[in-house]
Design an enzyme around this catalytic site. Structure first.
Site, PDB file in Angstrom:
ATOM      1  N   PHE A 149       0.812  -1.222   0.000  1.00 52.76           N
ATOM      2  CA  PHE A 149       0.000   0.000   0.000  1.00 52.76           C
ATOM      3  C   PHE A 149       0.845   1.272   0.000  1.00 52.76           C
ATOM      4  CE2 PHE A 149      -2.279  -3.426   2.172  1.00 52.76           C
ATOM      5  CZ  PHE A 149      -3.400  -3.518   1.352  1.00 52.76           C
ATOM      6  N   LEU A 150       2.150   1.143  -0.289  1.00 51.26           N
ATOM      7  CA  LEU A 150       3.018   2.332  -0.191  1.00 51.26           C
ATOM      8  C   LEU A 150       2.607   3.409  -1.191  1.00 51.26           C
ATOM      9  CD1 LEU A 150       5.253   2.693  -2.709  1.00 51.26           C
ATOM     10  CD2 LEU A 150       6.218   0.686  -1.655  1.00 51.26           C
ATOM     11  N   GLU A 152       4.156   6.565  -3.475  1.00 50.14           N
ATOM     12  CA  GLU A 152       5.407   7.140  -3.962  1.00 50.14           C
ATOM     13  C   GLU A 152       5.611   8.473  -3.260  1.00 50.14           C
ATOM     14  OE1 GLU A 152       5.751   6.946  -8.272  1.00 50.14           O
ATOM     15  OE2 GLU A 152       4.986   4.901  -8.221  1.00 50.14           O
ATOM     16  N   LYS A 208      -6.527  -4.820  -1.995  1.00 48.20           N
ATOM     17  CA  LYS A 208      -5.642  -3.876  -2.686  1.00 48.20           C
ATOM     18  C   LYS A 208      -6.404  -3.063  -3.733  1.00 48.20           C
ATOM     19  CE  LYS A 208      -2.371  -1.657  -4.261  1.00 48.20           C
ATOM     20  NZ  LYS A 208      -1.722  -0.583  -3.514  1.00 48.20           N
ATOM     21  N   PHE A 253      -7.567  13.283   0.564  1.00 50.61           N
ATOM     22  CA  PHE A 253      -7.971  12.818  -0.773  1.00 50.61           C
ATOM     23  C   PHE A 253      -9.232  13.498  -1.287  1.00 50.61           C
ATOM     24  CE2 PHE A 253      -5.391   9.599  -2.917  1.00 50.61           C
ATOM     25  CZ  PHE A 253      -4.305   9.686  -2.073  1.00 50.61           C
ATOM     26  N   CYS A 264      -0.490   3.592 -10.882  1.00 54.87           N
ATOM     27  CA  CYS A 264      -1.362   2.683 -10.126  1.00 54.87           C
ATOM     28  C   CYS A 264      -2.852   2.986 -10.214  1.00 54.87           C
ATOM     29  CB  CYS A 264      -0.885   2.625  -8.688  1.00 54.87           C
ATOM     30  SG  CYS A 264       0.747   1.844  -8.607  1.00 54.87           S
ATOM     31  N   LYS A 267      -4.606   2.629 -13.819  1.00 55.73           N
ATOM     32  CA  LYS A 267      -4.618   1.261 -14.378  1.00 55.73           C
ATOM     33  C   LYS A 267      -5.331   0.287 -13.446  1.00 55.73           C
ATOM     34  CE  LYS A 267      -0.603  -0.899 -12.415  1.00 55.73           C
ATOM     35  NZ  LYS A 267      -0.891  -1.708 -11.249  1.00 55.73           N
TER      36      LYS A 267
HETATM   37  P1  NAD Z   1       8.038  -0.727 -12.090  1.00 58.40           P
HETATM   38  O1  NAD Z   1       7.724  -0.786 -13.536  1.00 58.40           O
HETATM   39  O2  NAD Z   1       8.648   0.486 -11.498  1.00 58.40           O
HETATM   40  O3  NAD Z   1       8.982  -1.950 -11.698  1.00 58.40           O
HETATM   41  C1  NAD Z   1       8.865  -3.241 -12.202  1.00 58.40           C
HETATM   42  C2  NAD Z   1      10.276  -3.837 -12.314  1.00 58.40           C
HETATM   43  O4  NAD Z   1      10.173  -5.223 -12.618  1.00 58.40           O
HETATM   44  C3  NAD Z   1      11.108  -3.227 -13.445  1.00 58.40           C
HETATM   45  O5  NAD Z   1      12.349  -2.787 -12.931  1.00 58.40           O
HETATM   46  C4  NAD Z   1      11.288  -4.383 -14.445  1.00 58.40           C
HETATM   47  O6  NAD Z   1      12.512  -4.334 -15.143  1.00 58.40           O
HETATM   48  C5  NAD Z   1      11.207  -5.566 -13.515  1.00 58.40           C
HETATM   49  N1  NAD Z   1      10.879  -6.866 -14.153  1.00 58.40           N
HETATM   50  C6  NAD Z   1       9.961  -7.126 -15.103  1.00 58.40           C
HETATM   51  N2  NAD Z   1       9.928  -8.439 -15.370  1.00 58.40           N
HETATM   52  C7  NAD Z   1      10.844  -9.036 -14.565  1.00 58.40           C
HETATM   53  C8  NAD Z   1      11.257 -10.381 -14.352  1.00 58.40           C
HETATM   54  N3  NAD Z   1      10.719 -11.395 -15.022  1.00 58.40           N
HETATM   55  N4  NAD Z   1      12.225 -10.607 -13.443  1.00 58.40           N
HETATM   56  C9  NAD Z   1      12.793  -9.602 -12.754  1.00 58.40           C
HETATM   57  N5  NAD Z   1      12.425  -8.318 -12.904  1.00 58.40           N
HETATM   58  C10 NAD Z   1      11.461  -8.035 -13.789  1.00 58.40           C
HETATM   59  O7  NAD Z   1       6.667  -1.044 -11.353  1.00 58.40           O
HETATM   60  P2  NAD Z   1       6.233  -0.644  -9.847  1.00 58.40           P
HETATM   61  O8  NAD Z   1       5.666   0.711  -9.827  1.00 58.40           O
HETATM   62  O9  NAD Z   1       7.333  -1.004  -8.923  1.00 58.40           O
HETATM   63  O10 NAD Z   1       5.005  -1.630  -9.620  1.00 58.40           O
HETATM   64  C11 NAD Z   1       5.191  -3.015  -9.418  1.00 58.40           C
HETATM   65  C12 NAD Z   1       3.885  -3.610  -8.901  1.00 58.40           C
HETATM   66  O11 NAD Z   1       3.603  -3.077  -7.621  1.00 58.40           O
HETATM   67  C13 NAD Z   1       2.652  -3.274  -9.743  1.00 58.40           C
HETATM   68  O12 NAD Z   1       1.778  -4.372  -9.709  1.00 58.40           O
HETATM   69  C14 NAD Z   1       2.043  -2.092  -9.021  1.00 58.40           C
HETATM   70  O13 NAD Z   1       0.660  -1.964  -9.261  1.00 58.40           O
HETATM   71  C15 NAD Z   1       2.321  -2.479  -7.581  1.00 58.40           C
HETATM   72  N6  NAD Z   1       2.403  -1.351  -6.637  1.00 58.40           N
HETATM   73  C16 NAD Z   1       3.156  -0.263  -6.961  1.00 58.40           C
HETATM   74  C17 NAD Z   1       3.252   0.786  -6.067  1.00 58.40           C
HETATM   75  C18 NAD Z   1       3.978   2.056  -6.444  1.00 58.40           C
HETATM   76  O14 NAD Z   1       3.865   3.026  -5.692  1.00 58.40           O
HETATM   77  N7  NAD Z   1       4.685   2.134  -7.536  1.00 58.40           N
HETATM   78  C19 NAD Z   1       2.594   0.709  -4.827  1.00 58.40           C
HETATM   79  C20 NAD Z   1       1.877  -0.448  -4.515  1.00 58.40           C
HETATM   80  C21 NAD Z   1       1.780  -1.481  -5.437  1.00 58.40           C
HETATM   81  C1  UGA Z   2      -1.539   5.187  -4.603  1.00 60.09           C
HETATM   82  C2  UGA Z   2      -2.137   4.835  -3.235  1.00 60.09           C
HETATM   83  O1  UGA Z   2      -2.311   6.019  -2.479  1.00 60.09           O
HETATM   84  C3  UGA Z   2      -1.224   3.863  -2.494  1.00 60.09           C
HETATM   85  O2  UGA Z   2      -1.817   3.486  -1.254  1.00 60.09           O
HETATM   86  C4  UGA Z   2      -1.007   2.636  -3.359  1.00 60.09           C
HETATM   87  O3  UGA Z   2      -0.140   1.718  -2.742  1.00 60.09           O
HETATM   88  C5  UGA Z   2      -0.434   3.053  -4.692  1.00 60.09           C
HETATM   89  O4  UGA Z   2      -1.314   4.004  -5.332  1.00 60.09           O
HETATM   90  C6  UGA Z   2      -0.313   1.878  -5.596  1.00 60.09           C
HETATM   91  O5  UGA Z   2      -1.125   1.000  -5.589  1.00 60.09           O
HETATM   92  O6  UGA Z   2       0.643   1.902  -6.330  1.00 60.09           O
HETATM   93  P1  UGA Z   2       0.431   6.805  -5.409  1.00 60.09           P
HETATM   94  O7  UGA Z   2       0.105   6.319  -6.788  1.00 60.09           O
HETATM   95  O8  UGA Z   2       1.842   6.895  -4.965  1.00 60.09           O
HETATM   96  O9  UGA Z   2      -0.311   5.861  -4.345  1.00 60.09           O
HETATM   97  O10 UGA Z   2      -0.178   8.252  -5.274  1.00 60.09           O
HETATM   98  P2  UGA Z   2      -1.348   8.960  -4.453  1.00 60.09           P
HETATM   99  O11 UGA Z   2      -0.788   9.742  -3.363  1.00 60.09           O
HETATM  100  O12 UGA Z   2      -2.444   8.013  -4.148  1.00 60.09           O
HETATM  101  O13 UGA Z   2      -1.869   9.970  -5.568  1.00 60.09           O
HETATM  102  C7  UGA Z   2      -2.431   9.461  -6.773  1.00 60.09           C
HETATM  103  C8  UGA Z   2      -2.882  10.583  -7.657  1.00 60.09           C
HETATM  104  O14 UGA Z   2      -4.038  11.212  -7.103  1.00 60.09           O
HETATM  105  C9  UGA Z   2      -1.857  11.707  -7.857  1.00 60.09           C
HETATM  106  O15 UGA Z   2      -1.849  12.072  -9.223  1.00 60.09           O
HETATM  107  C10 UGA Z   2      -2.381  12.827  -6.998  1.00 60.09           C
HETATM  108  O16 UGA Z   2      -2.021  14.091  -7.490  1.00 60.09           O
HETATM  109  C11 UGA Z   2      -3.882  12.606  -7.106  1.00 60.09           C
HETATM  110  N1  UGA Z   2      -4.655  13.168  -5.973  1.00 60.09           N
HETATM  111  C12 UGA Z   2      -4.444  12.713  -4.709  1.00 60.09           C
HETATM  112  C13 UGA Z   2      -5.611  14.139  -6.220  1.00 60.09           C
HETATM  113  O17 UGA Z   2      -5.827  14.566  -7.374  1.00 60.09           O
HETATM  114  N2  UGA Z   2      -6.327  14.632  -5.165  1.00 60.09           N
HETATM  115  C14 UGA Z   2      -6.145  14.201  -3.892  1.00 60.09           C
HETATM  116  O18 UGA Z   2      -6.842  14.681  -2.986  1.00 60.09           O
HETATM  117  C15 UGA Z   2      -5.172  13.212  -3.661  1.00 60.09           C
END
Ligand code: NAD
Ligand code: UGA
Length: 440
Positions: A149-150, A152, A208, A253, A264, A267
């Site tokens: 749930f992190l 960015e 999630k 929010f 995230c 999609k």
């Molecule tokens: P990302 O695209 O930044 O990272 C994915 C990484 O996986 C890339 O570095 C890619 O090269 C690597 N990869 C792809 N296929 C591989 C394989 N077979 N073996 C090893 N490495 C491989 O994506 P992300 O933002 O880190 O998201 C990853 C997942 O986590 C997604 O399902 C996303 O929805 C979820 N998620 C992301 C966040 C976020 O804040 N970014 C938060 C919660 C959940």
């Molecule tokens: C979001 C969720 O907050 C995380 O809990 C989750 O783990 C993550 O997606 C994920 O599944 O990857 P994140 O994408 O880092 O995290 O960003 P958010 O802080 O949620 O913001 C998302 C978007 O909403 C941004 O474009 C932000 O500008 C927008 N936003 C946010 C608004 O337009 N209004 C708001 O009040 C809050």
């Protein structure tokens, strides 16, 4: 514990470094050799506050290393799958190619008693299928689903101090052992009192996507109120403050503006709707189409507003874009509303000058045709319209007098469109600007 993390992107790199900082022995695996090289030097391959320090400390301690060689996972007993699940090219569903490839890569290397832990966000039903596959080909190993749930920009603190931990565990006698293994991984957070929910795979997967769907809905709700506020002369910011005082609603929010983007929320709501449709349950989440539509309308609305400043035609106008990343404190431009607005204005013939404290390199890869300016005063110089699209601290605290002295002096009042509603309209007006917020 000996841990592997497959996929070292925004989620995996932080997870690997955080696990090492807790004393686990971690190997991060990625198919991207240049990313692995950077991580091995203790350099964060993307902007995430605190990550560089954590990587350096992990590598120096000997607890953390990165590789492209999947064989190096063999000594680990817990394997996190953190690869991407982007929107598929042909539709709205999630592309599971990377998850499937990661699990396929792990199967021949799973030691007896080891545990595969899914962290990627996947459509409900994925874990059940992967568990069957592992059961057939590596029956001595188990699967858990442990969504992440992190946020960015706060990824390090969210990973080290999560507000909850969810385990989706097998439905057989293996459940207790799997829970105990995960308890060892998360011992520190659990000792600090982090709530833990132990459930089945389907619930863990749904938690999630439901959380992200709820957050997206909250944002689109307030943006729908912004659309109405704009027509009737109400102020959506005051409206949000007023309804936010009700604890059942809450103020977080509820910031109206150009809407949500990133790798995230957009999609994930599409993949959720697509999965529900596959299950014959499309009606249950039909509202997510509306949430998406409201959100996408925000981007075109900002473009229309920019056009209205020049009586309908932005051709040849010098327009400054403040902010390219999808949110502040991140360099991530995936599905960034700011990038869409910049591209739309460029396509209409505007001379777009874009700046961002961290997002320029990524934006340049996606939209090389735009003009980028690292220096904020240079980006503002001679501008005929300024649009704030990402609320970085330096833009929120921008001095309107200084900014006024830099932009074009050919018109009486240059317009600022505050597409995140973070500026004080009175201050900006007093400094000689025409201020346009969204829904206020
Ligand atoms: P990302 O695209 O930044 O990272 C994915 C990484 O996986 C890339 O570095 C890619 O090269 C690597 N990869 C792809 N296929 C591989 C394989 N077979 N073996 C090893 N490495 C491989 O994506 P992300 O933002 O880190 O998201 C990853 C997942 O986590 C997604 O399902 C996303 O929805 C979820 N998620 C992301 C966040 C976020 O804040 N970014 C938060 C919660 C959940
Ligand atoms: C979001 C969720 O907050 C995380 O809990 C989750 O783990 C993550 O997606 C994920 O599944 O990857 P994140 O994408 O880092 O995290 O960003 P958010 O802080 O949620 O913001 C998302 C978007 O909403 C941004 O474009 C932000 O500008 C927008 N936003 C946010 C608004 O337009 N209004 C708001 O009040 C809050």
């Amino acid at each position: 514990m000996r841990i592997s993390v497959i996929g070292c992107g925004y989620l995996g790199a932080v997870h690997a470094a955080a696990m090492a900082s807790l004393g686990h022995d971690v190997v991060g695996v990625d198919v991207d050799a240049s990313r692995v090289e950077q991580l091995s030097l203790g350099e964060a391959p993307f902007y995430e506050p605190g990550l560089g320090e954590l990587l350096k400390a992990g590598i120096a301690s000997g607890h953390l290393r990165f590789t492209t060689d999947i064989d190096e996972v063999a000594a680990a007993s817990v394997h996190f799958v953190a690869v991407g699940t982007p929107q598929s090219l042909e539709g709205k569903s999630a592309d599971l190619t990377y998850v499937n490839a990661a699990v396929e890569g792990l199967i021949p290397r799973l030691a007896p008693g080891s545990l595969v832990v899914g962290k990627s966000t996947v459509p409900v039903g994925t874990a059940e299928e992967l568990a069957l596959l592992i059961g057939q080909r590596a029956p001595h190993a188990s699967l858990a689903w442990n969504p992440e749930f992190l946020r960015e920009g706060f990824a390090v603190q969210d990973t080290l101090r999560p507000d909850r931990i969810v385990y989706g565990v097998p439905s057989d006698e293996d459940a207790k052992r799997v829970e105990q293994l995960l308890d060892q991984v998360y011992a520190q957070a659990l000792t600090q009192g982090t709530p833990k929910v132990v459930t089945n795979y389907a619930t863990a997967e749904l938690v999630k996507v439901a959380a992200n769907a709820f957050l997206a809905t909250k944002i689109s709700f307030i943006n729908a109120m912004a659309e109405i506020s704009e027509v009737v002369g109400a102020d959506v910011t005051q409206l949000a403050d007023a309804i936010g005082h009700d604890n059942r609603i809450g103020r977080r929010f509820l910031n109206a503006g150009v809407g949500f983007g990133g790798g995230c929320l957009p999609k994930d709501i599409r993949a959720f709707a697509a999965r529900a449709e596959e299950l014959g349950l499309g009606e249950s989440v039909a509202f997510l189409h509306e949430v998406d539509a409201i959100n996408m309308r925000r981007r075109s609305h900002v473009i229309e507003l920019a056009e209205s400043v020049f009586e309908g035609d932005v051709y040849g106008k010098r327009i400054t874009i403040l902010g390219l990343s999808f949110k502040p404190d991140s360099d991530d431009v995936r599905d960034s509303p700011a990038l869409d607005v910049a591209a739309g204005l460029h396509a209409r013939g505007a001379q777009v000058v874009a700046t961002d404290p961290q997002g320029i390199a990524n934006a340049q890869t996606r939209l090389p045709e735009l003009m980028f300016e690292v220096d904020l005063p240079d980006a503002l110089r001679n501008s005929e319209l300024v649009i704030l699209l990402t609320e970085w601290a330096q833009y929120k605290s921008l001095d309107p007098h200084l900014a006024r002295s830099l932009v074009s002096n050919q018109t009486d009042r240059v317009t600022i469109i505050d597409a995140r509603n973070v500026l004080d309209p009175e201050n900006w007006q007093a400094a000689g600007w025409r201020y346009l917020g969204l829904g206020r």
